[in-house]
Write a protein that holds these residues in place. Sequence first.
Motif, PDB file in Angstrom:
ATOM      1  N   GLU A 165      16.679 -17.483  13.809  1.00  0.00           N
ATOM      2  CA  GLU A 165      17.876 -17.024  13.002  1.00  0.00           C
ATOM      3  C   GLU A 165      19.299 -17.478  13.762  1.00  0.00           C
ATOM      4  O   GLU A 165      20.333 -17.820  13.160  1.00  0.00           O
ATOM      5  N   GLY A 166      19.334 -17.405  15.089  1.00  0.00           N
ATOM      6  CA  GLY A 166      20.366 -18.162  15.867  1.00  0.00           C
ATOM      7  C   GLY A 166      21.394 -17.132  16.126  1.00  0.00           C
ATOM      8  O   GLY A 166      22.656 -17.616  16.623  1.00  0.00           O
ATOM      9  N   SER A 167      21.116 -15.668  15.973  1.00  0.00           N
ATOM     10  CA  SER A 167      22.559 -15.065  16.271  1.00  0.00           C
ATOM     11  C   SER A 167      21.913 -13.852  17.290  1.00  0.00           C
ATOM     12  O   SER A 167      21.021 -13.433  16.915  1.00  0.00           O
ATOM     13  N   GLU A 183      26.425  -7.925  23.631  1.00  0.00           N
ATOM     14  CA  GLU A 183      25.990  -8.941  22.594  1.00  0.00           C
ATOM     15  C   GLU A 183      27.166  -9.849  22.910  1.00  0.00           C
ATOM     16  O   GLU A 183      26.834 -11.206  22.933  1.00  0.00           O
ATOM     17  N   THR A 184      28.333  -9.405  22.764  1.00  0.00           N
ATOM     18  CA  THR A 184      29.559 -10.305  22.691  1.00  0.00           C
ATOM     19  C   THR A 184      29.565 -11.105  24.095  1.00  0.00           C
ATOM     20  O   THR A 184      29.917 -12.470  24.273  1.00  0.00           O
ATOM     21  N   GLU A 231      26.875 -13.459  24.546  1.00  0.00           N
ATOM     22  CA  GLU A 231      26.906 -14.658  23.745  1.00  0.00           C
ATOM     23  C   GLU A 231      27.681 -15.730  24.360  1.00  0.00           C
ATOM     24  O   GLU A 231      27.566 -17.048  24.364  1.00  0.00           O
ATOM     25  N   THR A 245      26.416 -19.327  25.557  1.00  0.00           N
ATOM     26  CA  THR A 245      27.273 -20.551  25.108  1.00  0.00           C
ATOM     27  C   THR A 245      27.427 -21.609  26.230  1.00  0.00           C
ATOM     28  O   THR A 245      27.136 -22.723  26.047  1.00  0.00           O
TER      29      THR A 245
END
Length: 170
Positions: free
Chosen positions: A72-74, A123-124, A127, A131
């Motif tokens: 799903e990628g998130s 999560e933030t 992420e 990246t």
Amino acid sequence: GLLDADTSEEVAEVGVEAARDVLGLQACAIHLYDDEVDELVPNASTTEIQDLVGELPTFKKGDSIAWRVYSEGSPVAIDDVRDDPDIYNPETALRSELYLPLGEFGILIAGSSTLSKFDQQDETIGELLATHLVTALRQIEQEQELRDREYALAERNERLEQFASMVSHD
């Protein structure tokens, strides 16, 4: 740092260290996608996750939360993995997990034996790390493609030279 890494395994090693030391994700692992076997294979992990789960599993399509989140990628934080129908091992010592997909390259998983350990902030920030890891992995992939092309070119030039010398001898 990350951009000094020469292999995806090195990126994974640096990645789990950063997750542990910078983000405080003590128990974590990175599984990289291996297209030869179509699996997410463990590449790097902290001793804390090994203590919790023992030998790290290799995930296949459809057998785990990890695979679902990867496809799903998130990023996803799960308060209690035992409530999730896609749980890989219902007997796991882990209760909450944070899943950070690394684009097409794989996934970073952090776990905890306490419930609701990870929140929106994890999560933030996670992420952001993900990246950076994707950037580093992409760079290694591009360098590898470049090396492969240079090699193929060198081989072709070699054959051309052999051909040219054959022709000039005739």
